[in-house]
Design a protein around this motif. Structure first.
Motif, PDB file in Angstrom:
ATOM      1  N   ALA A 128      87.695  23.357 -24.968  1.00  0.00           N
ATOM      2  CA  ALA A 128      88.117  22.399 -23.930  1.00  0.00           C
ATOM      3  C   ALA A 128      88.097  20.988 -24.496  1.00  0.00           C
ATOM      4  O   ALA A 128      87.166  20.608 -25.211  1.00  0.00           O
ATOM      5  CB  ALA A 128      87.198  22.477 -22.721  1.00  0.00           C
ATOM      6  N   PRO A 129      89.127  20.183 -24.194  1.00  0.00           N
ATOM      7  CA  PRO A 129      89.107  18.789 -24.641  1.00  0.00           C
ATOM      8  C   PRO A 129      88.052  18.007 -23.858  1.00  0.00           C
ATOM      9  O   PRO A 129      87.500  18.501 -22.877  1.00  0.00           O
ATOM     10  CB  PRO A 129      90.517  18.289 -24.310  1.00  0.00           C
ATOM     11  CG  PRO A 129      90.986  19.165 -23.210  1.00  0.00           C
ATOM     12  CD  PRO A 129      90.320  20.498 -23.422  1.00  0.00           C
ATOM     13  N   ARG A 130      87.791  16.811 -24.319  1.00  0.00           N
ATOM     14  CA  ARG A 130      86.788  15.977 -23.641  1.00  0.00           C
ATOM     15  C   ARG A 130      87.127  15.815 -22.166  1.00  0.00           C
ATOM     16  O   ARG A 130      88.272  15.554 -21.804  1.00  0.00           O
ATOM     17  CB  ARG A 130      86.725  14.599 -24.272  1.00  0.00           C
ATOM     18  CG  ARG A 130      86.027  14.573 -25.571  1.00  0.00           C
ATOM     19  CD  ARG A 130      85.844  13.156 -26.018  1.00  0.00           C
ATOM     20  NE  ARG A 130      85.227  13.132 -27.334  1.00  0.00           N
ATOM     21  CZ  ARG A 130      85.114  12.051 -28.048  1.00  0.00           C
ATOM     22  NH1 ARG A 130      85.594  10.913 -27.606  1.00  0.00           N
ATOM     23  NH2 ARG A 130      84.542  12.098 -29.223  1.00  0.00           N
ATOM     24  N   LEU A 131      86.109  15.936 -21.334  1.00  0.00           N
ATOM     25  CA  LEU A 131      86.284  15.739 -19.903  1.00  0.00           C
ATOM     26  C   LEU A 131      86.590  14.271 -19.613  1.00  0.00           C
ATOM     27  O   LEU A 131      87.513  13.951 -18.866  1.00  0.00           O
ATOM     28  CB  LEU A 131      85.016  16.172 -19.163  1.00  0.00           C
ATOM     29  CG  LEU A 131      85.012  15.988 -17.658  1.00  0.00           C
ATOM     30  CD1 LEU A 131      86.099  16.827 -17.011  1.00  0.00           C
ATOM     31  CD2 LEU A 131      83.651  16.363 -17.095  1.00  0.00           C
ATOM     32  N   LEU A 132      85.822  13.383 -20.225  1.00  0.00           N
ATOM     33  CA  LEU A 132      86.014  11.943 -20.035  1.00  0.00           C
ATOM     34  C   LEU A 132      86.625  11.365 -21.306  1.00  0.00           C
ATOM     35  O   LEU A 132      85.989  11.340 -22.357  1.00  0.00           O
ATOM     36  CB  LEU A 132      84.674  11.258 -19.738  1.00  0.00           C
ATOM     37  CG  LEU A 132      84.720   9.751 -19.540  1.00  0.00           C
ATOM     38  CD1 LEU A 132      85.574   9.390 -18.323  1.00  0.00           C
ATOM     39  CD2 LEU A 132      83.312   9.192 -19.384  1.00  0.00           C
ATOM     40  N   GLN A 133      87.858  10.941 -21.199  1.00  0.00           N
ATOM     41  CA  GLN A 133      88.568  10.322 -22.326  1.00  0.00           C
ATOM     42  C   GLN A 133      88.319   8.818 -22.298  1.00  0.00           C
ATOM     43  O   GLN A 133      88.239   8.223 -21.225  1.00  0.00           O
ATOM     44  CB  GLN A 133      90.075  10.581 -22.204  1.00  0.00           C
ATOM     45  CG  GLN A 133      90.456  12.038 -22.057  1.00  0.00           C
ATOM     46  CD  GLN A 133      90.280  12.824 -23.338  1.00  0.00           C
ATOM     47  OE1 GLN A 133      90.446  12.302 -24.426  1.00  0.00           O
ATOM     48  NE2 GLN A 133      89.930  14.093 -23.200  1.00  0.00           N
ATOM     49  N   ARG A 134      88.223   8.221 -23.465  1.00  0.00           N
ATOM     50  CA  ARG A 134      88.057   6.763 -23.571  1.00  0.00           C
ATOM     51  C   ARG A 134      89.209   6.207 -24.384  1.00  0.00           C
ATOM     52  O   ARG A 134      89.396   6.591 -25.520  1.00  0.00           O
ATOM     53  CB  ARG A 134      86.742   6.429 -24.256  1.00  0.00           C
ATOM     54  CG  ARG A 134      85.538   6.787 -23.442  1.00  0.00           C
ATOM     55  CD  ARG A 134      84.266   6.581 -24.225  1.00  0.00           C
ATOM     56  NE  ARG A 134      84.240   5.292 -24.864  1.00  0.00           N
ATOM     57  CZ  ARG A 134      83.225   4.450 -24.842  1.00  0.00           C
ATOM     58  NH1 ARG A 134      82.121   4.786 -24.223  1.00  0.00           N
ATOM     59  NH2 ARG A 134      83.282   3.298 -25.450  1.00  0.00           N
ATOM     60  N   ASP A 135      89.949   5.301 -23.793  1.00  0.00           N
ATOM     61  CA  ASP A 135      91.035   4.617 -24.494  1.00  0.00           C
ATOM     62  C   ASP A 135      90.494   3.239 -24.865  1.00  0.00           C
ATOM     63  O   ASP A 135      90.468   2.323 -24.036  1.00  0.00           O
ATOM     64  CB  ASP A 135      92.267   4.513 -23.588  1.00  0.00           C
ATOM     65  CG  ASP A 135      93.455   3.877 -24.299  1.00  0.00           C
ATOM     66  OD1 ASP A 135      93.262   3.181 -25.325  1.00  0.00           O
ATOM     67  OD2 ASP A 135      94.587   4.070 -23.803  1.00  0.00           O
ATOM     68  N   GLU A 136      90.042   3.111 -26.106  1.00  0.00           N
ATOM     69  CA  GLU A 136      89.413   1.860 -26.556  1.00  0.00           C
ATOM     70  C   GLU A 136      90.405   0.698 -26.557  1.00  0.00           C
ATOM     71  O   GLU A 136      90.031  -0.429 -26.234  1.00  0.00           O
ATOM     72  CB  GLU A 136      88.822   2.039 -27.958  1.00  0.00           C
ATOM     73  CG  GLU A 136      87.730   3.080 -28.041  1.00  0.00           C
ATOM     74  CD  GLU A 136      86.437   2.682 -27.338  1.00  0.00           C
ATOM     75  OE1 GLU A 136      86.192   1.467 -27.137  1.00  0.00           O
ATOM     76  OE2 GLU A 136      85.676   3.591 -26.983  1.00  0.00           O
TER      77      GLU A 136
END
Length: 174
Positions: A128-136
């Protein structure tokens, strides 16, 4: 109809009550019979769907994730979910800077969120990909839209059953 009475463990009263119940009669239980335990009608993770809602995640898997998080990380994830799954770093930091029950200093926000990655490695569905994505670059937190509704249902169970959630760590006293 077949009725079995265990003469070694069942009492006479229990046998008579079983026969009466089999024939649809309303038996009067003896006064010395213990009360039947009350059913627990509170919702639980078993009430959530186990079906894949996206990227291998199910509502039950999302609840397992929430239940394993530290309270601060759970609160941040809840806030992002409440905002529709996308919000800015600044909004989250400002919201929690003076939060009445879960204050998180701006400098500690990154550390709080690392527990999401750590828990996900342990409880997420394989691959599973990350649940919480961070767009820096855009300074945004994002959760896939398909997972937001599942998270809302998981948070509803978490609100109803805080006894199933991980709490603050206790101090070790020597």
């Amino acid at each position: 109809m077949r009725l079995t009475v265990d003469t070694e463990t069942d009492t006479y009263e229990q046998a008579i009550a079983a026969v009466q119940a089999a024939y649809g009669l309303r038996p009067v239980p003896p006064a010395d019979w213990p009360e039947a335990p009350a059913l627990d009608l509170r919702p639980g993770p078993q009430d959530l769907s186990g079906d894949d809602i996206g990227d291998g995640w199910s509502e039950q898997a999302l609840f397992g994730m929430l239940a394993s998080l530290m309270p601060g990380a759970r609160a941040v994830l809840c806030r992002i979910t409440d905002l529709g799954g996308t919000t800015s770093f600044d909004e989250v930091q400002q919201y929690f800077a003076n939060h009445p029950t879960t204050p998180i200093a701006t400098a500690k926000m990154g550390g709080t969120l690392t527990s999401i990655k750590a828990v996900q490695r342990r409880v997420a569905p394989p691959g599973a990909p990350r649940l919480l994505q961070r767009d820096e670059r855009a300074r945004l937190y994002q959760i896939d839209r398909v997972l937001v509704e599942g998270l809302r249902r998981a948070f509803a169970i978490a609100d109803a059953r805080p006894d199933l959630l991980r709490g603050e760590p206790t101090a070790h006293v020597t």
